[in-house]
Design an enzyme around this catalytic site. Structure first.
Site, mmCIF file in Angstrom:
data_model
loop_
_atom_site.group_PDB
_atom_site.id
_atom_site.type_symbol
_atom_site.label_atom_id
_atom_site.label_comp_id
_atom_site.label_asym_id
_atom_site.label_seq_id
_atom_site.Cartn_x
_atom_site.Cartn_y
_atom_site.Cartn_z
ATOM 1 N N ARG A 123 18.341 -1.645 17.564
ATOM 2 C CA ARG A 123 17.722 -2.969 17.804
ATOM 3 C C ARG A 123 16.225 -2.882 18.098
ATOM 4 O O ARG A 123 15.643 -3.783 18.672
ATOM 5 C CB ARG A 123 18.418 -3.729 18.922
ATOM 6 C CG ARG A 123 19.867 -4.056 18.627
ATOM 7 C CD ARG A 123 20.338 -5.239 19.434
ATOM 8 N NE ARG A 123 21.731 -5.530 19.133
ATOM 9 C CZ ARG A 123 22.750 -5.045 19.833
ATOM 10 N NH1 ARG A 123 22.537 -4.273 20.868
ATOM 11 N NH2 ARG A 123 23.978 -5.349 19.491
ATOM 12 N N LYS A 145 3.535 -5.643 9.335
ATOM 13 C CA LYS A 145 4.469 -6.067 8.285
ATOM 14 C C LYS A 145 5.256 -4.836 7.827
ATOM 15 O O LYS A 145 4.661 -3.815 7.454
ATOM 16 C CB LYS A 145 3.725 -6.674 7.090
ATOM 17 C CG LYS A 145 3.288 -8.099 7.321
ATOM 18 C CD LYS A 145 2.765 -8.714 6.035
ATOM 19 C CE LYS A 145 2.337 -10.149 6.258
ATOM 20 N NZ LYS A 145 1.707 -10.744 5.062
ATOM 21 N N GLU A 187 -8.883 -3.382 -1.518
ATOM 22 C CA GLU A 187 -8.553 -4.078 -0.256
ATOM 23 C C GLU A 187 -9.745 -4.053 0.703
ATOM 24 O O GLU A 187 -9.907 -4.954 1.517
ATOM 25 C CB GLU A 187 -7.313 -3.452 0.404
ATOM 26 C CG GLU A 187 -6.039 -3.523 -0.429
ATOM 27 C CD GLU A 187 -5.315 -4.874 -0.347
ATOM 28 O OE1 GLU A 187 -5.818 -5.806 0.293
ATOM 29 O OE2 GLU A 187 -4.223 -4.981 -0.961
ATOM 30 N N LYS A 229 -9.121 -6.988 9.786
ATOM 31 C CA LYS A 229 -7.683 -7.275 9.750
ATOM 32 C C LYS A 229 -7.153 -7.550 11.155
ATOM 33 O O LYS A 229 -6.339 -8.448 11.358
ATOM 34 C CB LYS A 229 -6.905 -6.138 9.081
ATOM 35 C CG LYS A 229 -5.417 -6.469 9.031
ATOM 36 C CD LYS A 229 -4.659 -5.896 7.892
ATOM 37 C CE LYS A 229 -3.245 -6.496 7.877
ATOM 38 N NZ LYS A 229 -2.375 -5.899 6.887
ATOM 39 N N GLU A 239 1.859 -14.941 10.276
ATOM 40 C CA GLU A 239 1.422 -15.664 9.073
ATOM 41 C C GLU A 239 1.923 -17.108 9.016
ATOM 42 O O GLU A 239 2.514 -17.536 8.031
ATOM 43 C CB GLU A 239 1.832 -14.893 7.812
ATOM 44 C CG GLU A 239 0.977 -15.296 6.615
ATOM 45 C CD GLU A 239 1.153 -14.396 5.413
ATOM 46 O OE1 GLU A 239 1.155 -13.167 5.579
ATOM 47 O OE2 GLU A 239 1.295 -14.936 4.312
ATOM 48 N N ARG A 243 -3.373 -16.012 8.586
ATOM 49 C CA ARG A 243 -3.128 -14.648 8.075
ATOM 50 C C ARG A 243 -2.999 -14.668 6.550
ATOM 51 O O ARG A 243 -3.258 -13.651 5.889
ATOM 52 C CB ARG A 243 -1.878 -14.039 8.731
ATOM 53 C CG ARG A 243 -1.665 -12.597 8.305
ATOM 54 C CD ARG A 243 -0.675 -11.850 9.156
ATOM 55 N NE ARG A 243 -0.487 -10.500 8.633
ATOM 56 C CZ ARG A 243 0.088 -9.510 9.277
ATOM 57 N NH1 ARG A 243 0.560 -9.697 10.493
ATOM 58 N NH2 ARG A 243 0.218 -8.327 8.730
ATOM 59 N N ASN A 247 -4.191 -12.557 1.845
ATOM 60 C CA ASN A 247 -3.562 -12.487 0.528
ATOM 61 C C ASN A 247 -4.527 -12.885 -0.585
ATOM 62 O O ASN A 247 -4.098 -13.164 -1.712
ATOM 63 C CB ASN A 247 -2.328 -13.394 0.482
ATOM 64 C CG ASN A 247 -1.242 -12.881 1.399
ATOM 65 O OD1 ASN A 247 -1.020 -11.673 1.481
ATOM 66 N ND2 ASN A 247 -0.602 -13.769 2.122
ATOM 67 N N HIS A 250 -3.957 -11.852 -4.122
ATOM 68 C CA HIS A 250 -2.613 -11.292 -4.233
ATOM 69 C C HIS A 250 -1.661 -12.166 -5.046
ATOM 70 O O HIS A 250 -0.739 -11.639 -5.672
ATOM 71 C CB HIS A 250 -2.030 -11.019 -2.841
ATOM 72 C CG HIS A 250 -2.636 -9.803 -2.181
ATOM 73 N ND1 HIS A 250 -3.978 -9.683 -1.920
ATOM 74 C CD2 HIS A 250 -2.076 -8.648 -1.745
ATOM 75 C CE1 HIS A 250 -4.221 -8.516 -1.348
ATOM 76 N NE2 HIS A 250 -3.082 -7.864 -1.233
ATOM 77 N N HIS A 254 -0.045 -10.237 -7.823
ATOM 78 C CA HIS A 254 1.391 -9.922 -7.826
ATOM 79 C C HIS A 254 2.038 -10.264 -9.155
ATOM 80 O O HIS A 254 2.970 -9.585 -9.597
ATOM 81 C CB HIS A 254 2.103 -10.698 -6.711
ATOM 82 C CG HIS A 254 1.970 -10.052 -5.363
ATOM 83 N ND1 HIS A 254 2.070 -10.753 -4.189
ATOM 84 C CD2 HIS A 254 1.739 -8.761 -5.013
ATOM 85 C CE1 HIS A 254 1.890 -9.925 -3.170
ATOM 86 N NE2 HIS A 254 1.699 -8.717 -3.649
ATOM 87 N N HIS A 268 -1.086 -1.371 -7.209
ATOM 88 C CA HIS A 268 -1.232 -2.589 -6.412
ATOM 89 C C HIS A 268 -2.711 -2.984 -6.228
ATOM 90 O O HIS A 268 -3.102 -4.126 -6.460
ATOM 91 C CB HIS A 268 -0.551 -2.402 -5.050
ATOM 92 C CG HIS A 268 -0.782 -3.541 -4.117
ATOM 93 N ND1 HIS A 268 -0.197 -4.791 -4.296
ATOM 94 C CD2 HIS A 268 -1.555 -3.656 -3.009
ATOM 95 C CE1 HIS A 268 -0.602 -5.600 -3.329
ATOM 96 N NE2 HIS A 268 -1.422 -4.947 -2.539
HETATM 97 N N1 GLY Z 1 -1.331 -7.331 3.639
HETATM 98 C C1 GLY Z 1 -1.405 -8.648 4.134
HETATM 99 C C2 GLY Z 1 -1.003 -8.775 5.557
HETATM 100 O O1 GLY Z 1 -0.797 -7.778 6.227
HETATM 101 O O2 GLY Z 1 -0.873 -9.868 6.040
#
Ligand code: GLY
Length: 371
Positions: A123, A145, A187, A229, A239, A243, A247, A250, A254, A268
């Site tokens: 957990r 993430k 990035e 970041k 997000e 946040r 993107n 992206h 994507h 990527h």
């Molecule tokens: N790579 C985008 C984020 O971490 O929100």
């Protein structure tokens, strides 16, 4: 060898990102204060273990931290349910306890998979990120993430689970293939474009040196990216809103990654560079951004060898405008069938545009795909 530190301010889940050289040899000293007992399990892949494993091992030995390496197959296929099951089973077999620390040592695939395993093991266990690619150092290892891929798409099963520490050793970039380094650099440029015009100007002057291996340029570039970041993540961890600015490029990107089957025909970061270029052009079409600013931003991406137009891509994938628009509608930011795009208002200023008209985007892509 100076070390920079960026704090991700998240209250009880706050943590430091250390950026510099020789951090793997000093990893034991950084990790020791976080340990309940002097023992860690390191999750890595075969390439990273071969190229950088000895450095980390010596760092742990110096601090008398007992350690076990779990070495996985490199590549995005490893970020699967099957491999998650195998990894969590292995961690339990190795006796990882809830108060232990798991170490994710590698690129984005390892960080995402090991981070997700840490999020669900007993957990929730703590974990540290030791990113070894530029992409992971400036993006995926920071912000919590974690995810695996499924047949339905990339990163659709996962959790927000913040690391307890990030050690970005820029020396690890020395064994990274140049194409991957360049892709990760997309990035870095993203942070300049969305939030920091001065940083973008610095990259125009110093980006080539950063890619070529200049340690000062790498340290400054990684640190400034992590600080950008960290600011975004601290303001909107899960997000709900801002946040999404991260993107930028992206949603377009994507679609191309999916069209190329997430293969090494289009990495990527390369897809992000192309996606940012299209987002810049689409921002001009929507009257948000003066054309000369879009041209300036794309000129830098092009100068460092990143793709900026559909004509730069390899043939052999269905990148018709209809297919691309369909793939864009799979984006995680689609709400009630409506697309949210991150567009540019200036160099250093991005905006979240909700309800982007899909027909207009398809029209735009039709123009861009016409050869
Ligand atoms: N790579 C985008 C984020 O971490 O929100």
């Amino acid at each position: 060898m100076s070390v920079e530190c960026v704090r991700v301010a998240l209250g009880a889940r706050a943590y430091d990102i250390h950026i510099g050289e020789g951090l793997l040899e000093r990893a034991g000293a950084f990790l020791a204060p976080l340990l309940h007992r002097p023992r860690v399990v390191i999750v890595t892949d075969e390439n990273v273990a071969a190229a950088q494993g000895a450095r980390l091992k010596s760092g742990l030995e110096k601090a008398a931290i007992d350690h076990e390496f779990v070495v996985l197959t490199p590549g995005e296929e490893t970020k699967s349910f099957n491999q998650l099951e195998a990894l969590t089973g292995r961690l339990l077999d190795l006796g990882v306890e809830r108060r232990d620390l798991i170490v994710a040592f590698g690129g984005g695939m390892i960080g995402d998979l090991a981070g997700f395993a840490a999020a669900i093991l007993r957990r929730g266990c703590r974990f540290a990120q030791l990113p070894t690619t530029l992409l992971a150092q400036v993006d995926s290892a920071v912000g919590g993430k974690t995810a695996i891929n499924t047949a339905q798409g990339k990163n659709l099963i996962g959790a927000f689970h913040q690391p307890a520490l990030v050690l970005a050793d820029i020396e690890a970039l020395e064994t990274l293939p140049e194409r991957e380094l360049r892709a990760g650099y997309a990035e870095v440029v993203k942070y300049g474009l969305i939030a920091d015009a001065d940083f973008f100007a610095w990259l125009e002057t110093n980006g080539a040196a950063l890619i070529a291996g200049d340690a000062d340029a790498r340290r400054h570039g990684v640190k400034t990216s992590c600080a950008a970041k960290a600011a975004v993540v601290s303001a909107d961890e899960t997000e709900q809103n801002t946040r999404a600015l991260l993107n930028f490029g992206h949603t377009f990107g994507h679609a191309f990654e999916a069209a190329y089957g997430y293969s090494d025909r289009l990495l990527h970061g390369e897809a992000v560079a192309l996606g940012m270029s299209l987002a810049l052009d689409y921002s001009v079409r929507r009257g948000l951004l003066p054309g000369d600013k879009a041209e300036r931003a794309k000129a830098h991406l092009k100068a460092v060898g990143l793709p900026v137009s559909i004509a730069d891509l390899k043939p052999g994938a269905d990148i018709s405008s209809g297919k691309l628009a369909e793939l864009m509608m799979q984006d995680k930011k689609v709400e009630s069938g409506r697309l949210t795009l991150i567009l540019a208002r200036n160099i250093g200023e991005a905006a979240i545009v909700k309800d982007a008209p899909v027909g207009d985007i398809e029209d735009f892509l039709k123009q861009k795909t016409a050869r």
